[in-house]
Write a protein that holds these residues in place. Structure first.
Motif, short mmCIF file in Angstrom:
data_model
loop_
_atom_site.label_atom_id
_atom_site.label_comp_id
_atom_site.label_asym_id
_atom_site.label_seq_id
_atom_site.Cartn_x
_atom_site.Cartn_y
_atom_site.Cartn_z
N ILE A 1 4.53 8.02 2.36
CA ILE A 1 5.26 8.97 1.52
C ILE A 1 5.15 10.37 2.11
N VAL A 2 6.31 11.01 2.31
CA VAL A 2 6.34 12.38 2.80
C VAL A 2 7.10 13.24 1.79
N ASP A 3 6.85 14.53 1.82
CA ASP A 3 7.49 15.48 0.91
C ASP A 3 8.79 15.96 1.56
N ALA A 4 9.92 15.73 0.89
CA ALA A 4 11.22 16.10 1.45
C ALA A 4 11.35 17.59 1.71
N ARG A 5 10.53 18.40 1.04
CA ARG A 5 10.65 19.86 1.18
C ARG A 5 10.00 20.39 2.45
N ALA B 1 0.84 -1.21 0.00
CA ALA B 1 0.00 0.00 0.00
C ALA B 1 0.87 1.26 0.00
N PHE B 2 0.41 2.27 -0.74
CA PHE B 2 1.09 3.57 -0.81
C PHE B 2 0.16 4.63 -0.25
N MET B 3 0.66 5.44 0.66
CA MET B 3 -0.17 6.46 1.30
C MET B 3 0.63 7.73 1.55
N GLY B 4 -0.07 8.86 1.57
CA GLY B 4 0.60 10.13 1.83
C GLY B 4 -0.35 11.28 1.59
N ARG B 5 0.13 12.49 1.87
CA ARG B 5 -0.69 13.68 1.66
C ARG B 5 -1.10 13.79 0.20
N SER B 6 -2.14 14.55 -0.03
CA SER B 6 -2.71 14.68 -1.38
C SER B 6 -1.71 15.20 -2.41
N ASN B 7 -0.79 16.03 -2.02
CA ASN B 7 0.12 16.65 -2.99
C ASN B 7 1.56 16.16 -2.84
N GLY C 1 3.04 13.54 -4.37
CA GLY C 1 3.65 12.93 -5.54
C GLY C 1 3.53 11.41 -5.56
N LYS C 2 2.46 10.91 -4.96
CA LYS C 2 2.23 9.46 -4.87
C LYS C 2 2.10 8.82 -6.25
N SER D 1 10.70 9.60 1.18
CA SER D 1 10.56 11.05 0.99
C SER D 1 10.73 11.37 -0.49
N THR D 2 9.73 12.05 -1.04
CA THR D 2 9.72 12.36 -2.47
C THR D 2 10.21 13.79 -2.73
N LYS D 3 10.41 14.06 -4.00
CA LYS D 3 10.77 15.40 -4.50
C LYS D 3 12.16 15.83 -4.04
N ASN D 4 13.04 14.85 -3.84
CA ASN D 4 14.40 15.14 -3.40
C ASN D 4 15.20 15.89 -4.45
N ASP D 5 14.83 15.74 -5.72
CA ASP D 5 15.55 16.43 -6.79
C ASP D 5 15.37 17.94 -6.70
N LYS D 6 14.41 18.41 -5.91
CA LYS D 6 14.17 19.85 -5.78
C LYS D 6 15.01 20.48 -4.67
N LEU D 7 15.84 19.66 -3.98
CA LEU D 7 16.64 20.15 -2.86
C LEU D 7 18.13 20.06 -3.17
N THR D 8 18.91 20.93 -2.54
CA THR D 8 20.37 20.82 -2.62
C THR D 8 20.80 19.65 -1.73
N ALA D 9 22.06 19.24 -1.88
CA ALA D 9 22.58 18.13 -1.06
C ALA D 9 22.47 18.45 0.43
N HIS D 10 22.78 19.69 0.80
CA HIS D 10 22.70 20.10 2.21
C HIS D 10 21.24 20.07 2.70
N GLU D 11 20.34 20.61 1.90
CA GLU D 11 18.91 20.61 2.26
C GLU D 11 18.38 19.19 2.41
N ARG D 12 18.86 18.29 1.58
CA ARG D 12 18.42 16.90 1.65
C ARG D 12 18.84 16.24 2.95
N ARG D 13 20.09 16.48 3.35
CA ARG D 13 20.58 15.91 4.62
C ARG D 13 19.73 16.42 5.78
N LEU D 14 19.47 17.73 5.80
CA LEU D 14 18.66 18.31 6.87
C LEU D 14 17.24 17.75 6.85
N SER D 15 16.67 17.62 5.66
CA SER D 15 15.32 17.10 5.50
C SER D 15 15.21 15.68 6.04
N GLU D 16 16.20 14.86 5.69
CA GLU D 16 16.16 13.46 6.14
C GLU D 16 16.30 13.36 7.65
#
Length: 194
Positions: A112-116, A27-33, A35-36, A141-156
């Motif tokens: 599924i959560v939004d990395a941003r 099963a896949f679940m997450g907020r409406s926006n 990117g499921k 966590s989706t939409k990782n391509d929209k973050l810099t490497a530093h932002e991704r580490r912090l997000s995770e």
């Protein structure tokens, strides 16, 4: 990347309309926006199987996709954003809860959560539902391509702390980063005895 055979089988709005065979389900679940649908399509290498939309909340039923004639991907309605009546949102909640509580062939839930963004209270509630029902789950966590490497580490780090999990798979529907790791977990879950 070779596409994986997949076909839409059913769209269920009541437990009575859930797929009846006993194949295992992911099963896949997450907020409406979150990117499921994009994640599902890129994971399978198939365009347009799960419908994507610029309007969040389009998935208003539980959709069953048969994968390689062997198991199902189950797309649950998104939560939290859709501009629909409260009564309809409540009905989705009951439908999702019923699915999670009763579905014996469910072997893995992918939250599924939004990395941003920091995980929302509704993400935390979904996680607590999964724990309440004793269901194995994985956070992606989706939409990782929209973050810099530093932002991704912090997000995770932020998501791991907020959701109190040890592992999160970063995923990009654009680059397919994370697809191999996600498939590894899915295959292990399907192979394990329930």
């Amino acid at each position: 990347m070779k596409s994986i055979p997949a076909k839409f089988v059913a769209s269920a709005t009541t437990p009575a309309s859930f797929v009846k065979d006993r194949r295992k389900e992911i099963a896949f679940m997450g907020r409406s926006n979150v990117g499921k649908s994009s994640l599902l399509n890129s994971l399978l290498g198939v365009k347009g199987l799960a419908r994507t939309s610029s309007t969040p909340g389009r998935t208003q039923a539980i959709n069953f996709f048969l994968i390689d004639e062997q198991f199902y991907f189950v797309d649950l309605p998104g939560y939290g954003y859709a501009k629909v009546a409260k009564t309809e949102r409540a009905a989705w909640g009951r439908l999702i809860e019923n699915y999670l509580a009763e579905r014996e062939q469910l072997v893995l839930s992918i939250l599924i959560v939004d990395a941003r963004h920091e995980p929302s209270p509704l993400d935390l509630q979904m996680k607590s539902w999964l724990q309440h029902f004793g269901l194995p789950f994985l956070v992606v966590s989706t939409k990782n391509d929209k973050l810099t490497a530093h932002e991704r580490r912090l997000s995770e780090q932020r998501a791991k702390q907020s959701l109190e999990v040890e592992r999160i798979i970063p995923y990009s529907a654009v680059t397919r980063e994370g697809a191999n790791q996600l498939w590894d977990v899915i295959r292990a879950s399907l192979a394990a005895k329930k």
